[in-house]
Design a protein around this motif. Structure first.
Motif, PDB file in Angstrom:
ATOM      1  N   TYR A 177       5.423  -4.782  -3.128  1.00 30.09           N
ATOM      2  CA  TYR A 177       4.036  -5.217  -3.322  1.00 30.09           C
ATOM      3  C   TYR A 177       3.628  -6.244  -2.262  1.00 30.09           C
ATOM      4  O   TYR A 177       2.559  -6.151  -1.662  1.00 30.09           O
ATOM      5  CB  TYR A 177       3.881  -5.845  -4.708  1.00 30.09           C
ATOM      6  N   LEU A 178       4.496  -7.241  -2.043  1.00 31.09           N
ATOM      7  CA  LEU A 178       4.180  -8.289  -1.076  1.00 31.09           C
ATOM      8  C   LEU A 178       4.005  -7.718   0.331  1.00 31.09           C
ATOM      9  O   LEU A 178       3.087  -8.105   1.060  1.00 31.09           O
ATOM     10  CB  LEU A 178       5.288  -9.349  -1.070  1.00 31.09           C
ATOM     11  N   ALA A 179       4.902  -6.795   0.691  1.00 26.67           N
ATOM     12  CA  ALA A 179       4.846  -6.225   2.040  1.00 26.67           C
ATOM     13  C   ALA A 179       3.524  -5.509   2.283  1.00 26.67           C
ATOM     14  O   ALA A 179       2.888  -5.700   3.326  1.00 26.67           O
ATOM     15  CB  ALA A 179       6.023  -5.269   2.243  1.00 26.67           C
ATOM     16  N   LEU A 180       3.096  -4.700   1.328  1.00 31.58           N
ATOM     17  CA  LEU A 180       1.819  -3.997   1.499  1.00 31.58           C
ATOM     18  C   LEU A 180       0.649  -4.971   1.507  1.00 31.58           C
ATOM     19  O   LEU A 180      -0.303  -4.826   2.276  1.00 31.58           O
ATOM     20  CB  LEU A 180       1.629  -2.974   0.382  1.00 31.58           C
ATOM     21  N   GLN A 181       0.732  -5.968   0.642  1.00 34.32           N
ATOM     22  CA  GLN A 181      -0.367  -6.927   0.541  1.00 34.32           C
ATOM     23  C   GLN A 181      -0.506  -7.738   1.828  1.00 34.32           C
ATOM     24  O   GLN A 181      -1.615  -8.047   2.270  1.00 34.32           O
ATOM     25  CB  GLN A 181      -0.135  -7.866  -0.644  1.00 34.32           C
ATOM     26  N   VAL A 182       0.623  -8.068   2.463  1.00 30.26           N
ATOM     27  CA  VAL A 182       0.598  -8.878   3.686  1.00 30.26           C
ATOM     28  C   VAL A 182       0.224  -8.046   4.910  1.00 30.26           C
ATOM     29  O   VAL A 182      -0.620  -8.446   5.724  1.00 30.26           O
ATOM     30  CB  VAL A 182       1.978  -9.554   3.909  1.00 30.26           C
ATOM     31  N   PHE A 183       0.855  -6.875   5.060  1.00 30.24           N
ATOM     32  CA  PHE A 183       0.715  -6.123   6.306  1.00 30.24           C
ATOM     33  C   PHE A 183      -0.461  -5.148   6.345  1.00 30.24           C
ATOM     34  O   PHE A 183      -1.029  -4.911   7.417  1.00 30.24           O
ATOM     35  CB  PHE A 183       2.010  -5.368   6.605  1.00 30.24           C
ATOM     36  N   GLU A 184      -0.833  -4.570   5.203  1.00 32.74           N
ATOM     37  CA  GLU A 184      -1.879  -3.548   5.208  1.00 32.74           C
ATOM     38  C   GLU A 184      -3.199  -4.036   5.811  1.00 32.74           C
ATOM     39  O   GLU A 184      -3.837  -3.317   6.594  1.00 32.74           O
ATOM     40  CB  GLU A 184      -2.114  -3.003   3.787  1.00 32.74           C
ATOM     41  N   TYR A 259       6.660   2.911 -15.188  1.00 32.31           N
ATOM     42  CA  TYR A 259       5.861   3.412 -14.074  1.00 32.31           C
ATOM     43  C   TYR A 259       4.367   3.402 -14.381  1.00 32.31           C
ATOM     44  O   TYR A 259       3.546   3.462 -13.463  1.00 32.31           O
ATOM     45  CB  TYR A 259       6.359   4.794 -13.643  1.00 32.31           C
ATOM     46  N   ILE A 260       4.034   3.286 -15.636  1.00 35.07           N
ATOM     47  CA  ILE A 260       2.628   3.039 -15.985  1.00 35.07           C
ATOM     48  C   ILE A 260       2.299   1.572 -15.722  1.00 35.07           C
ATOM     49  O   ILE A 260       1.251   1.241 -15.167  1.00 35.07           O
ATOM     50  CB  ILE A 260       2.365   3.428 -17.454  1.00 35.07           C
ATOM     51  N   PHE A 261       3.235   0.681 -16.088  1.00 38.95           N
ATOM     52  CA  PHE A 261       3.033  -0.754 -15.874  1.00 38.95           C
ATOM     53  C   PHE A 261       2.955  -1.124 -14.391  1.00 38.95           C
ATOM     54  O   PHE A 261       2.309  -2.115 -14.034  1.00 38.95           O
ATOM     55  CB  PHE A 261       4.191  -1.555 -16.484  1.00 38.95           C
ATOM     56  N   THR A 262       3.650  -0.367 -13.538  1.00 35.86           N
ATOM     57  CA  THR A 262       3.770  -0.790 -12.140  1.00 35.86           C
ATOM     58  C   THR A 262       3.042   0.105 -11.137  1.00 35.86           C
ATOM     59  O   THR A 262       2.739  -0.347 -10.037  1.00 35.86           O
ATOM     60  CB  THR A 262       5.261  -0.852 -11.731  1.00 35.86           C
ATOM     61  N   VAL A 263       2.775   1.351 -11.479  1.00 34.73           N
ATOM     62  CA  VAL A 263       2.122   2.264 -10.535  1.00 34.73           C
ATOM     63  C   VAL A 263       0.716   2.656 -11.010  1.00 34.73           C
ATOM     64  O   VAL A 263      -0.273   2.418 -10.316  1.00 34.73           O
ATOM     65  CB  VAL A 263       2.986   3.526 -10.305  1.00 34.73           C
ATOM     66  N   PHE A 264       0.621   3.212 -12.218  1.00 30.01           N
ATOM     67  CA  PHE A 264      -0.688   3.625 -12.720  1.00 30.01           C
ATOM     68  C   PHE A 264      -1.631   2.434 -12.878  1.00 30.01           C
ATOM     69  O   PHE A 264      -2.845   2.569 -12.686  1.00 30.01           O
ATOM     70  CB  PHE A 264      -0.535   4.345 -14.065  1.00 30.01           C
ATOM     71  N   ILE A 265      -1.084   1.271 -13.190  1.00 34.43           N
ATOM     72  CA  ILE A 265      -1.924   0.092 -13.397  1.00 34.43           C
ATOM     73  C   ILE A 265      -2.745  -0.234 -12.151  1.00 34.43           C
ATOM     74  O   ILE A 265      -3.865  -0.755 -12.242  1.00 34.43           O
ATOM     75  CB  ILE A 265      -1.065  -1.133 -13.811  1.00 34.43           C
ATOM     76  N   LEU A 266      -2.234   0.080 -10.958  1.00 36.56           N
ATOM     77  CA  LEU A 266      -2.978  -0.187  -9.729  1.00 36.56           C
ATOM     78  C   LEU A 266      -4.296   0.571  -9.715  1.00 36.56           C
ATOM     79  O   LEU A 266      -5.344   0.041  -9.358  1.00 36.56           O
ATOM     80  CB  LEU A 266      -2.141   0.227  -8.510  1.00 36.56           C
ATOM     81  N   ASP A 279      -5.901  -9.012  -6.666  1.00 35.15           N
ATOM     82  CA  ASP A 279      -5.601  -9.682  -7.937  1.00 35.15           C
ATOM     83  C   ASP A 279      -4.538  -8.914  -8.728  1.00 35.15           C
ATOM     84  O   ASP A 279      -3.609  -9.506  -9.279  1.00 35.15           O
ATOM     85  CB  ASP A 279      -6.871  -9.805  -8.786  1.00 35.15           C
ATOM     86  N   VAL A 280      -4.675  -7.585  -8.737  1.00 38.63           N
ATOM     87  CA  VAL A 280      -3.711  -6.767  -9.482  1.00 38.63           C
ATOM     88  C   VAL A 280      -2.331  -6.862  -8.842  1.00 38.63           C
ATOM     89  O   VAL A 280      -1.315  -6.971  -9.531  1.00 38.63           O
ATOM     90  CB  VAL A 280      -4.168  -5.295  -9.554  1.00 38.63           C
ATOM     91  N   TYR A 281      -2.298  -6.826  -7.512  1.00 35.69           N
ATOM     92  CA  TYR A 281      -1.025  -7.015  -6.805  1.00 35.69           C
ATOM     93  C   TYR A 281      -0.365  -8.322  -7.255  1.00 35.69           C
ATOM     94  O   TYR A 281       0.829  -8.373  -7.558  1.00 35.69           O
ATOM     95  CB  TYR A 281      -1.257  -7.083  -5.292  1.00 35.69           C
ATOM     96  N   THR A 282      -1.154  -9.389  -7.289  1.00 34.67           N
ATOM     97  CA  THR A 282      -0.622 -10.703  -7.665  1.00 34.67           C
ATOM     98  C   THR A 282      -0.059 -10.683  -9.085  1.00 34.67           C
ATOM     99  O   THR A 282       1.028 -11.214  -9.347  1.00 34.67           O
ATOM    100  CB  THR A 282      -1.715 -11.779  -7.556  1.00 34.67           C
ATOM    101  N   TYR A 283      -0.791 -10.079 -10.016  1.00 38.54           N
ATOM    102  CA  TYR A 283      -0.334 -10.018 -11.408  1.00 38.54           C
ATOM    103  C   TYR A 283       1.003  -9.280 -11.520  1.00 38.54           C
ATOM    104  O   TYR A 283       1.923  -9.720 -12.233  1.00 38.54           O
ATOM    105  CB  TYR A 283      -1.371  -9.303 -12.286  1.00 38.54           C
ATOM    106  N   VAL A 284       1.115  -8.159 -10.810  1.00 44.46           N
ATOM    107  CA  VAL A 284       2.355  -7.369 -10.897  1.00 44.46           C
ATOM    108  C   VAL A 284       3.507  -8.097 -10.208  1.00 44.46           C
ATOM    109  O   VAL A 284       4.656  -8.024 -10.649  1.00 44.46           O
ATOM    110  CB  VAL A 284       2.145  -5.956 -10.301  1.00 44.46           C
TER     111      VAL A 284
END
Length: 442
Positions: A177-184, A259-266, A279-284
């Motif tokens: 999550y952090l990697a995508l949030q930082v680099f994307e 996988y609902i908690f971590t993937v579908f939730i996005l 915000d969702v990234y941060t929560y997860v």
């Protein structure tokens, strides 16, 4: 290496135990970073880049379909690497799985988009995802055995030791999550690719650590006593088909919700609830950090109260939580949505912490890699892989999160039954073959 494993002194064994636990945790962290990274990208950006359609839901389903491919490949990896893990050893097999995952993930970062090569981009993604799935299918079983088979063969802290390979999941989750949030956001073309390319560096670090580990005493004993099975996968399917089926069902109420908690939730929190992706990234990420503590904690508790008893409590808790989680999300109140996402972690971990050891203990030493891997990874086809797809379909069909809550509760109820039927071998000697006359049930 096998002889060294057998002749290790008590002090050597303690050093090797620490190294094995570190190697297991680091290795699975890298593997799950790679695996989750793809899942997060599939949920957020791959539909637009590789599967553009006029229908947003169709594009998302196509992207998640490649994501599911990785799950479908995991039992294949379990069979392949389970065979070699029970034939040539845990260490050698784990080195191959780590290298396979590192290469496949780095290549994902080089795949041209639909705009550049059309549908071939999606096809290449799918093939690389299959390689990821095969690698993860072989990784988990070896990591669990590397950690637990260096511990005490009877009693001890096997539940706690077996939780450290599981610990790699929240580490991989947070890093992914952090990697995508930082680099994307850095660059429209290369931003999302950088985290995938970094996999090569991480795999090299994991490889260095694993090369310093000896073979486990349990497998060394199997070799010394000339008990290595010629075709372990076939043998375990004959001897332990029931344990394999129950292990897969045991995971249903843990893996589908996860996988609902971590993937579908996005998708749900951004497209349906209207929350910002950041915000969702941060929560997860916060939920993943909580799991860094609760996974080993529940593994430790299973050593005190027994694997089966704790697992049933965890599965029943998930049944109840299914009908709390979605109403909290649907309030759209940021504090309550945060609470729902974060509290899902420790509730999920009541099952996940003791799960690895519970499953591994169900199989005798000479068949343990094959049996545990097959049982664990079969659930990827029936539970983990389809879960985000089913959640998308349920919401699109019924326009209500209650349908997803009912689905999660049914999955958890299946785990309650499976845990009750699976024998608790918490106190059984891990190093003596279960069908040996010396073996005594716990």
């Amino acid at each position: 290496m096998v002889e060294q494993g057998l002749d290790a002194t008590g002090q050597q064994k303690r050093r090797q135990l620490v190294r094995a636990v570190v190697a297991s945790a680091v290795g699975t962290s890298i593997e799950w970073y790679d695996f989750f990274l793809y899942g997060f990208a599939a949920s957020t950006i791959f539909a637009e880049l590789f599967f553009p359609t006029s229908d947003q839901t169709t594009g998302l389903l196509l992207a998640l379909g490649t994501y599911f491919g990785g799950f479908a490949a995991r039992p294949i990896g379990a069979a392949i690497f389970g065979h070699y893990g029970d034939r040539i050893g845990r260490k050698a097999t784990l080195i191959i799985t780590l290298m396979t995952m590192g290469i496949a993930t780095a290549l994902v970062g080089l795949v041209p988009t639909y705009e550049q090569i059309g549908i071939w981009g999606g096809i290449l993604l799918t093939l690389l995802r299959l390689l990821q799935g095969i690698s993860v299918g072989g990784e988990w079983g070896g990591s669990v055995l590397l950690a637990t088979e260096w511990g005490k063969s009877r009693g001890g802290r096997r539940g706690f030791l077996g939780s450290w390979p599981q610990f790699g999941v929240p580490v991989g989750l947070v890093l992914g999550y952090l990697a995508l949030q930082v680099f994307e956001p850095m660059d429209p073309y290369w931003g999302w690719r950088i985290p995938f390319l970094l996999s090569v560096v991480m795999a090299a670090i994991g490889l260095y650590i694993r090369l310093g580990i000896l073979e486990t005493p349990v497998f060394a004993k199997v070799v010394a006593e000339n008990k290595v099975e010629r075709v372990p996968v076939r043998q375990v399917l004959v001897m332990n088909w029931k344990e394999i089926v129950l292990s897969a069902l045991l995971r249903t109420g843990q893996q589908a919700p996860f996988y609902i908690f971590t993937v579908f939730i996005l998708t749900y929190a951004t497209r349906t609830l209207g929350f910002a992706a950041s915000d969702v990234y941060t929560y997860v990420i916060v939920a993943g950090i909580v799991s860094l503590f609760t996974v080993p904690f529940w593994g430790y508790i299973s050593d005190l109260v027994g694997r089966r008893r704790l697992y049933i409590v965890g599965a029943l808790s998930m049944v109840a939580w299914s009908f709390v989680y979605w109403p909290l999300l649907d309030t759209r109140v940021p504090a309550l949505v945060f609470l729902a996402i974060v509290l899902a972690a420790p509730i999920h971990d009541i099952q996940y912490g003791p799960q690895a050891t519970f499953i591994a203990e169900s199989f005798t030493g000479r068949l343990r890699y094959s049996g545990a891997s097959l049982g664990y990874q079969l659930a990827s086809i029936t539970a983990g892989g389809p879960a985000p797809l089913i959640a998308v379909w349920l919401y699109a069909t019924y326009q209500s999160s209650m349908a997803i809550a009912i689905y999660m509760a049914i999955c958890a109820a299946i785990s309650v039954v499976a845990a009750y039927l699976l024998k608790d071998r918490s106190q059984q000697d891990y190093a003596v073959e279960y069908d040996d006359p010396q073996a005594k049930a716990g």
